[in-house]
Scaffold this active site. Structure first.
Site: not given
Length: 304
Positions: A224, A234-235, A253, A279, A295
Site C-alpha cells: 500500500y 504519509f506511509d 481503519i 482517523y 490509498f
C-alpha cells in the site's frame, strides 16, 4: 550494574579531559611582499597520575564520553565547535558551587527547552491561521511573567486569552480541513470508474483479481501507499521493507476494513476514504485531524 552501562548512562555528563583543546589562531598579512604568520596556542596542564585513585578518576572521565560526540551533534554542536564546548564545560565546572552562576545556567537550560520544544510546537499550532507568533514578544512575555510584571497582562488573563485564540484557530483549521475533504470527495465521485458505497467510501478498481475475498478475521497480505489529498505521502509498505504488510481487516481503519472485505486477492484498488471512516478527530503521525485519505492498495494474499 556493569561499569560499561554506568558509563553510557552518564554519557551526557561527559568530561572533556580526553579531548584535545589545542587550537591555533593564525594572523596573516602582507608587508613588503612577504607573508608573516603568528599563532597563539593554549598550553594544557600536563596530566599527572600518582596513584590508583588518580588513574581511576581519569579513566572514569574518559569512559563517560562514550557516545557523547554523536549526542552533541544531535544537539547542534559540530566538531569544529568543540573548543567552545570545552570552554563552556570548564566554566561550568569552575563555578559549580556559585549560586548566582547556577541560576544563570538554569536560565540557559530553560531557554534551550523553550527554543527547541515549546516554541516550535506553538508556532506549528498557529501556522496557516490569521495569527502568528512573534518570537521576541513570546520571550518577553515569559520573562515578564517570571518577574511578576503584570503591566501588560496578568497570568490568568494571558492564559485565558491564549487558550481562546488557540481553540479558535484549531477550530478554523478543522473546518477548513473538513470542507476541503468534502469538496474533494464530491468532485472525485464524478470521475470515471469511481464507485461510492453507502458508507461514503469511494474506490476505483485499478486491477481486478480473481482470488478469494477475505473475511474480517482473516490475515491479509497487502502492499500500500497512503497520501493526503494534497499529494503528501504519509506511509507506504515499501518504507517498512520489501515484504507486504500483514494484518487482519478488523485491525485497521473502517475504510480499509470495508474495502479489504470486498477485494478479491490479486486486486489493486485506489481508495478515497472520508475522515469519518479514517482517523476522524485523531492526529495520526503526519495525518492531521479530520483528513480525507487516499490509498493505493494491492491485496497480495490471505495468510491462513
Amino acid at each position: 550494574m556493569t561499569l560499561n552501562r554506568l558509563m553510557k548512562k552518564y554519557a551526557i555528563l561527559a568530561l572533556a579531559l580526553a579531548v584535545s583543546a589545542t587550537f591555533n589562531t593564525v594572523e596573516a598579512g602582507k608587508k613588503k611582499k612577504k607573508e608573516q604568520k603568528s599563532a597563539e596556542t593554549e598550553v594544557k596542564t600536563p596530566v599527572v597520575l600518582t596513584n590508583a585513585s588518580d588513574s581511576v578518576s581519569y579513566a572514569a572521565g574518559v569512559s563517560i564520553t562514550n557516545g557523547l560526540l554523536p549526542y552533541l551533534q544531535q544537539l547542534g554542536v559540530e566538531p569544529a565547535q568543540m573548543a567552545d564546548f570545552i570552554k563552556g564545560f570548564n566554566e561550568t565546572i569552575a563555578t559549580k558551587d556559585d549560586a548566582q552562576q547556577k541560576a544563570r545556567r538554569t536560565g540557559m537550560q530553560i531557554a534551550e527547552q523553550v527554543i527547541s520544544r515549546m516554541l516550535p510546537s506553538i508556532e506549528k499550532d498557529f501556522t496557516d491561521t490569521p495569527d502568528s507568533i512573534v518570537e521576541a514578544l513570546l520571550f518577553r512575555g515569559f520573562t515578564d511573567a517570571i518577574e511578576n510584571d503584570t503591566t501588560v497582562m496578568q497570568q490568568e488573563q494571558a492564559e485565558k486569552f491564549f487558550q481562546k485564540k488557540s481553540e479558535a484557530n484549531k477550530q478554523m483549521k478543522t473546518d477548513r480541513q473538513m470542507a476541503a475533504g468534502k469538496q474533494f470527495l464530491a468532485e472525485n465521485a464524478k470521475q470515471e470508474g469511481v464507485i461510492v458505497t453507502p458508507s461514503g467510501l469511494q474506490y476505483k478498481v485499478l486491477k481486478q483479481g480473481e482470488g478469494e475475498v477475505p473475511q474480517v478475521s482473516d490475515k491479509v497480505k497487502v502492499h500500500y501507499e497512503g497520501r493526503l489529498i494534497d499529494g503528501t505521502v504519509f506511509d507506504a509498505s515499501s518504507k517498512h521493507g520489501t515484504e507486504p504488510a500483514t494484518f487482519q481487516p478488523n485491525q485497521v481503519i473502517k475504510g480499509w476494513t470495508e474495502a479489504l472485505t470486498m477485494m478479491p486477492v490479486g486486486s489493486k484498488w485506489q481508495l478515497y476514504i472520508p475522515q469519518e471512516l479514517a482517523y476522524g478527530a485523531r492526529q495520526a503521525g503526519q495525518i492531521p485531524p479530520y483528513a480525507t485519505l487516499i490509498f493505493d492498495v494491492e491485496l497480495v494474499g490471505i495468510d491462513k
